[in-house]
Write a protein that holds these residues in place. Sequence first.
Motif, PDB file in Angstrom:
ATOM      1  N   SER A   1       0.844  -1.341   0.255  1.00 38.19           N
ATOM      2  CA  SER A   1      -0.148   0.565  -0.360  1.00 38.19           C
ATOM      3  C   SER A   1       0.758   1.512   0.437  1.00 38.19           C
ATOM      4  CB  SER A   1      -1.054  -0.248   1.112  1.00 38.19           C
ATOM      5  OG  SER A   1      -0.306  -0.328   2.426  1.00 38.19           O
ATOM      6  N   LYS A   2       2.098   1.130   0.247  1.00 36.22           N
ATOM      7  CA  LYS A   2       2.665   2.527   0.625  1.00 36.22           C
ATOM      8  C   LYS A   2       3.475   3.083  -0.547  1.00 36.22           C
ATOM      9  CE  LYS A   2       6.209   3.671   4.360  1.00 36.22           C
ATOM     10  NZ  LYS A   2       6.976   3.020   5.274  1.00 36.22           N
ATOM     11  N   SER A   3       3.762   1.790  -1.658  1.00 39.47           N
ATOM     12  CA  SER A   3       4.097   2.176  -3.105  1.00 39.47           C
ATOM     13  C   SER A   3       2.615   2.097  -4.021  1.00 39.47           C
ATOM     14  CB  SER A   3       4.806   1.041  -3.638  1.00 39.47           C
ATOM     15  OG  SER A   3       3.836  -0.038  -3.670  1.00 39.47           O
ATOM     16  N   MET A   4       1.910   2.080  -3.416  1.00 37.19           N
ATOM     17  CA  MET A   4       0.368   1.896  -4.797  1.00 37.19           C
ATOM     18  C   MET A   4       0.388   3.564  -4.262  1.00 37.19           C
ATOM     19  SD  MET A   4      -2.478  -1.129  -3.727  1.00 37.19           S
ATOM     20  CE  MET A   4      -2.192  -2.900  -4.736  1.00 37.19           C
ATOM     21  N   VAL A   5      -0.325   3.696  -3.456  1.00 36.24           N
ATOM     22  CA  VAL A   5      -0.205   5.582  -2.975  1.00 36.24           C
ATOM     23  C   VAL A   5       0.202   6.739  -3.999  1.00 36.24           C
ATOM     24  CG1 VAL A   5       1.024   6.458  -1.327  1.00 36.24           C
ATOM     25  CG2 VAL A   5      -1.033   7.183  -1.161  1.00 36.24           C
ATOM     26  N   ASP A   6       1.390   6.421  -3.448  1.00 38.77           N
ATOM     27  CA  ASP A   6       2.349   7.252  -5.436  1.00 38.77           C
ATOM     28  C   ASP A   6       1.902   6.322  -6.522  1.00 38.77           C
ATOM     29  OD1 ASP A   6       3.422   8.641  -3.020  1.00 38.77           O
ATOM     30  OD2 ASP A   6       4.859   7.619  -2.714  1.00 38.77           O
ATOM     31  N   SER A   7       2.286   5.463  -6.657  1.00 40.52           N
ATOM     32  CA  SER A   7       2.414   5.095  -8.122  1.00 40.52           C
ATOM     33  C   SER A   7       0.259   5.189  -8.926  1.00 40.52           C
ATOM     34  CB  SER A   7       2.637   3.645  -8.281  1.00 40.52           C
ATOM     35  OG  SER A   7       2.039   2.995  -7.937  1.00 40.52           O
ATOM     36  N   MET A   8      -0.250   5.286  -7.811  1.00 38.27           N
ATOM     37  CA  MET A   8      -1.658   5.008  -8.772  1.00 38.27           C
ATOM     38  C   MET A   8      -2.029   6.059  -8.983  1.00 38.27           C
ATOM     39  SD  MET A   8      -2.172   0.434  -7.605  1.00 38.27           S
ATOM     40  CE  MET A   8      -3.609   0.732  -8.829  1.00 38.27           C
ATOM     41  N   SER A   9      -3.113   6.728  -9.669  1.00 36.11           N
ATOM     42  CA  SER A   9      -3.938   6.977  -9.496  1.00 36.11           C
ATOM     43  C   SER A   9      -5.756   6.914  -8.297  1.00 36.11           C
ATOM     44  CB  SER A   9      -4.833   7.917 -10.273  1.00 36.11           C
ATOM     45  OG  SER A   9      -5.660   6.518 -11.389  1.00 36.11           O
ATOM     46  N   GLU A  10      -6.473   8.290  -8.091  1.00 38.93           N
ATOM     47  CA  GLU A  10      -7.115   7.922  -7.421  1.00 38.93           C
ATOM     48  C   GLU A  10      -8.631   6.480  -7.573  1.00 38.93           C
ATOM     49  OE1 GLU A  10     -10.885   9.825  -4.496  1.00 38.93           O
ATOM     50  OE2 GLU A  10      -8.716  11.422  -4.628  1.00 38.93           O
ATOM     51  N   LYS A  11      -8.693   7.017  -8.972  1.00 39.15           N
ATOM     52  CA  LYS A  11      -9.569   6.065  -9.189  1.00 39.15           C
ATOM     53  C   LYS A  11      -9.145   4.842  -9.550  1.00 39.15           C
ATOM     54  CE  LYS A  11     -11.248   5.165 -13.852  1.00 39.15           C
ATOM     55  NZ  LYS A  11     -12.560   3.924 -13.561  1.00 39.15           N
ATOM     56  N   GLU A  12      -7.707   4.522 -10.141  1.00 29.62           N
ATOM     57  CA  GLU A  12      -7.389   3.055  -9.761  1.00 29.62           C
ATOM     58  C   GLU A  12      -7.496   2.620  -8.574  1.00 29.62           C
ATOM     59  OE1 GLU A  12      -3.415   3.496 -13.658  1.00 29.62           O
ATOM     60  OE2 GLU A  12      -3.507   3.991 -11.732  1.00 29.62           O
ATOM     61  N   LEU A  13      -7.148   3.112  -7.634  1.00 31.28           N
ATOM     62  CA  LEU A  13      -7.070   2.716  -6.446  1.00 31.28           C
ATOM     63  C   LEU A  13      -8.373   2.322  -5.743  1.00 31.28           C
ATOM     64  CD1 LEU A  13      -4.209   4.930  -4.740  1.00 31.28           C
ATOM     65  CD2 LEU A  13      -4.010   2.563  -4.958  1.00 31.28           C
ATOM     66  N   HIS A  14      -9.562   3.151  -6.400  1.00 38.04           N
ATOM     67  CA  HIS A  14     -10.776   2.953  -5.999  1.00 38.04           C
ATOM     68  C   HIS A  14     -11.640   0.977  -6.841  1.00 38.04           C
ATOM     69  CE1 HIS A  14     -15.395   3.111  -6.661  1.00 38.04           C
ATOM     70  NE2 HIS A  14     -15.115   3.354  -5.510  1.00 38.04           N
ATOM     71  N   ASP A  15     -11.111   1.511  -7.740  1.00 38.81           N
ATOM     72  CA  ASP A  15     -11.226   0.852  -9.016  1.00 38.81           C
ATOM     73  C   ASP A  15     -10.488  -1.174  -7.978  1.00 38.81           C
ATOM     74  OD1 ASP A  15     -12.758   1.852 -10.699  1.00 38.81           O
ATOM     75  OD2 ASP A  15     -11.109   2.029 -12.225  1.00 38.81           O
ATOM     76  N   LEU A  16      -9.911  -0.825  -7.881  1.00 41.38           N
ATOM     77  CA  LEU A  16      -9.251  -2.163  -7.091  1.00 41.38           C
ATOM     78  C   LEU A  16      -9.955  -2.710  -5.617  1.00 41.38           C
ATOM     79  CD1 LEU A  16      -4.760  -2.111  -7.213  1.00 41.38           C
ATOM     80  CD2 LEU A  16      -6.453  -3.838  -8.008  1.00 41.38           C
ATOM     81  N   ALA A  17      -9.133  -1.656  -5.088  1.00 42.09           N
ATOM     82  CA  ALA A  17     -10.872  -1.481  -4.072  1.00 42.09           C
ATOM     83  C   ALA A  17     -12.400  -1.812  -3.422  1.00 42.09           C
ATOM     84  CB  ALA A  17     -11.006  -0.227  -2.774  1.00 42.09           C
ATOM     85  N   ALA A  18     -12.934  -1.580  -4.789  1.00 43.56           N
ATOM     86  CA  ALA A  18     -14.295  -1.946  -4.660  1.00 43.56           C
ATOM     87  C   ALA A  18     -14.705  -3.105  -5.634  1.00 43.56           C
ATOM     88  CB  ALA A  18     -14.767  -1.131  -5.590  1.00 43.56           C
ATOM     89  N   THR A  19     -13.018  -3.925  -5.729  1.00 37.81           N
ATOM     90  CA  THR A  19     -13.331  -5.581  -5.826  1.00 37.81           C
ATOM     91  C   THR A  19     -14.144  -6.449  -5.381  1.00 37.81           C
ATOM     92  OG1 THR A  19     -11.724  -5.691  -7.196  1.00 37.81           O
ATOM     93  CG2 THR A  19     -12.326  -7.254  -7.174  1.00 37.81           C
ATOM     94  N   LYS A  20     -15.050  -6.878  -5.933  1.00 38.65           N
ATOM     95  CA  LYS A  20     -15.713  -7.592  -4.601  1.00 38.65           C
ATOM     96  C   LYS A  20     -14.778  -9.120  -4.271  1.00 38.65           C
ATOM     97  CE  LYS A  20     -20.201  -5.897  -5.313  1.00 38.65           C
ATOM     98  NZ  LYS A  20     -20.482  -5.356  -4.782  1.00 38.65           N
ATOM     99  N   ARG A  21     -14.686  -9.848  -2.526  1.00 41.07           N
ATOM    100  CA  ARG A  21     -13.955  -9.894  -1.987  1.00 41.07           C
ATOM    101  C   ARG A  21     -14.684 -11.624  -1.888  1.00 41.07           C
ATOM    102  NH1 ARG A  21     -11.894  -8.423   3.478  1.00 41.07           N
ATOM    103  NH2 ARG A  21     -11.095  -5.940   2.542  1.00 41.07           N
ATOM    104  N   LYS A  22     -15.539 -12.157  -2.455  1.00 36.84           N
ATOM    105  CA  LYS A  22     -15.827 -13.366  -2.636  1.00 36.84           C
ATOM    106  C   LYS A  22     -15.675 -14.143  -3.566  1.00 36.84           C
ATOM    107  CE  LYS A  22     -20.906 -16.047  -2.489  1.00 36.84           C
ATOM    108  NZ  LYS A  22     -21.942 -16.193  -2.540  1.00 36.84           N
TER     109      LYS A  22
END
Length: 62
Positions: free
Chosen positions: A32-53
């Motif tokens: 997560s430390k490297s993701m915050v600098d290398s990815m946009s807010e939209k990219e992070l949102h798309d990854l975080a919104a993925t269903k876990r099931k």
Amino acid sequence: MPAKSKAQQKAAGAALSAKRGETPKSKLKGASKSMVDSMSEKELHDLAATKRKGKPEHASKS
């Protein structure tokens, strides 16, 4: 792009929180430390919104 594992989804959520200023960057660890600098807010949102099931805890390395 959907997350490939629960761990990746959780890391993206933590990075997104830091990017929005809800969590201090100093609290981040690992991917997560490297993701915050290398990815946009939209990219992070798309990854975080993925269903876990049905996702593995960690993605295979192969």
